[in-house]
Design an enzyme around this catalytic site. Sequence first.
Site, PDB file in Angstrom:
ATOM      1  N   CYS A 188      15.657 -34.727  13.127  1.00 11.48           N
ATOM      2  CA  CYS A 188      14.380 -35.460  13.110  1.00 11.48           C
ATOM      3  C   CYS A 188      13.837 -35.494  14.535  1.00 11.48           C
ATOM      4  CB  CYS A 188      14.541 -36.849  12.504  1.00 11.48           C
ATOM      5  SG  CYS A 188      15.640 -37.944  13.420  1.00 11.48           S
ATOM      6  N   ARG A 235      16.102 -41.257  11.092  1.00 14.44           N
ATOM      7  CA  ARG A 235      16.300 -40.513   9.837  1.00 14.44           C
ATOM      8  C   ARG A 235      17.475 -39.557   9.843  1.00 14.44           C
ATOM      9  NH1 ARG A 235      10.600 -37.978   9.873  1.00 14.44           N
ATOM     10  NH2 ARG A 235      11.200 -38.084  12.059  1.00 14.44           N
ATOM     11  N   ASP A 241       8.932 -41.639   8.329  1.00 11.54           N
ATOM     12  CA  ASP A 241       9.619 -42.038   9.560  1.00 11.54           C
ATOM     13  C   ASP A 241       9.536 -43.559   9.729  1.00 11.54           C
ATOM     14  OD1 ASP A 241      10.650 -42.381  12.053  1.00 11.54           O
ATOM     15  OD2 ASP A 241       9.549 -40.713  12.954  1.00 11.54           O
TER      16      ASP A 241
HETATM   17  P1  4NP Z   1      13.387 -40.512  14.028  1.00  7.09           P
HETATM   18  O1  4NP Z   1      12.318 -41.657  14.435  1.00  7.09           O
HETATM   19  O2  4NP Z   1      12.732 -39.188  14.366  1.00  7.09           O
HETATM   20  O3  4NP Z   1      13.584 -40.693  12.551  1.00  7.09           O
HETATM   21  O4  4NP Z   1      14.642 -40.783  14.834  1.00  7.09           O
HETATM   22  C1  4NP Z   1      11.738 -41.731  15.702  1.00  7.09           C
HETATM   23  C2  4NP Z   1      12.431 -42.243  16.761  1.00  7.09           C
HETATM   24  C3  4NP Z   1      11.830 -42.359  18.004  1.00  7.09           C
HETATM   25  C4  4NP Z   1      10.513 -41.952  18.161  1.00  7.09           C
HETATM   26  C5  4NP Z   1       9.798 -41.424  17.094  1.00  7.09           C
HETATM   27  C6  4NP Z   1      10.419 -41.302  15.866  1.00  7.09           C
HETATM   28  N1  4NP Z   1       9.869 -42.073  19.429  1.00  7.09           N
HETATM   29  O5  4NP Z   1       8.645 -41.901  19.510  1.00  7.09           O
HETATM   30  O6  4NP Z   1      10.567 -42.358  20.431  1.00  7.09           O
END
Ligand code: 4NP
Length: 147
Positions: free
Chosen positions: A8, A14, A113
Site C-alpha cells: 500500500c 492496509r 484507505d
Molecule cells: P496505507 O495508509 O497506505 O494503507 O498504509 C496510509 C498511510 C500513510 C499515509 C497515507 C496512507 N500518509 O500520507 O502518510
Amino acid sequence: MKKLVFICLGNICRSPMAEFVMKSMTSDYQIESRATSSWEHGNPIHKGTQGIFQQYQIPYEKGKTSLQIGREDFEAFDYIIGMDASNVSDLRQMCPADLQHKIYSFASESVPDPWYTGDFEETYLRVQEGCRAWLERLEKESEDGKS
Ligand code: 4NP
C-alpha cells in the site's frame, strides 16, 4: 514456498492488515508487506489497524515498521499485490520490465484507505474477503500444478 508481498502507500494501515490477516489463515506461504512510498519509513503499524488485530484476535508483530519496496523485493517475491489501483499503477512504474508479470491487484475494487476514511472496520471486511479469495486462488493454482 510461494512468496507474497502486500503493498500500500504507507505500509502502516492496509498492507500490514492484509499481511497478518493472511498469515492467520495459512502458513503455506511466505507473506510480508511493503510501501510504495518512503513516507512512513520506520513507523509502526497504525493504531487503528492494531485495534482491528486486537479486536479480532489476529496475531501480529508489534515491532513491525514501515518499509518501502525495493529492487530486491521485485526479485524475491512471486506475487506483488497492490491494495488499490494507484498502488498498482505506482508499482508498474517502479518495477523492472522483466518482472512486471509479478504485479497483481488485491481485488477488483480498491481497498479503501482508512488513513483517509477513518473506517478501519470497513477496510478489515474488504481485506478479509480479499485474503479468502487469494487463498482460494493460490490453492487452486497449486492443485492445477502451476507451482
Ligand atoms: P496505507 O495508509 O497506505 O494503507 O498504509 C496510509 C498511510 C500513510 C499515509 C497515507 C496512507 N500518509 O500520507 O502518510
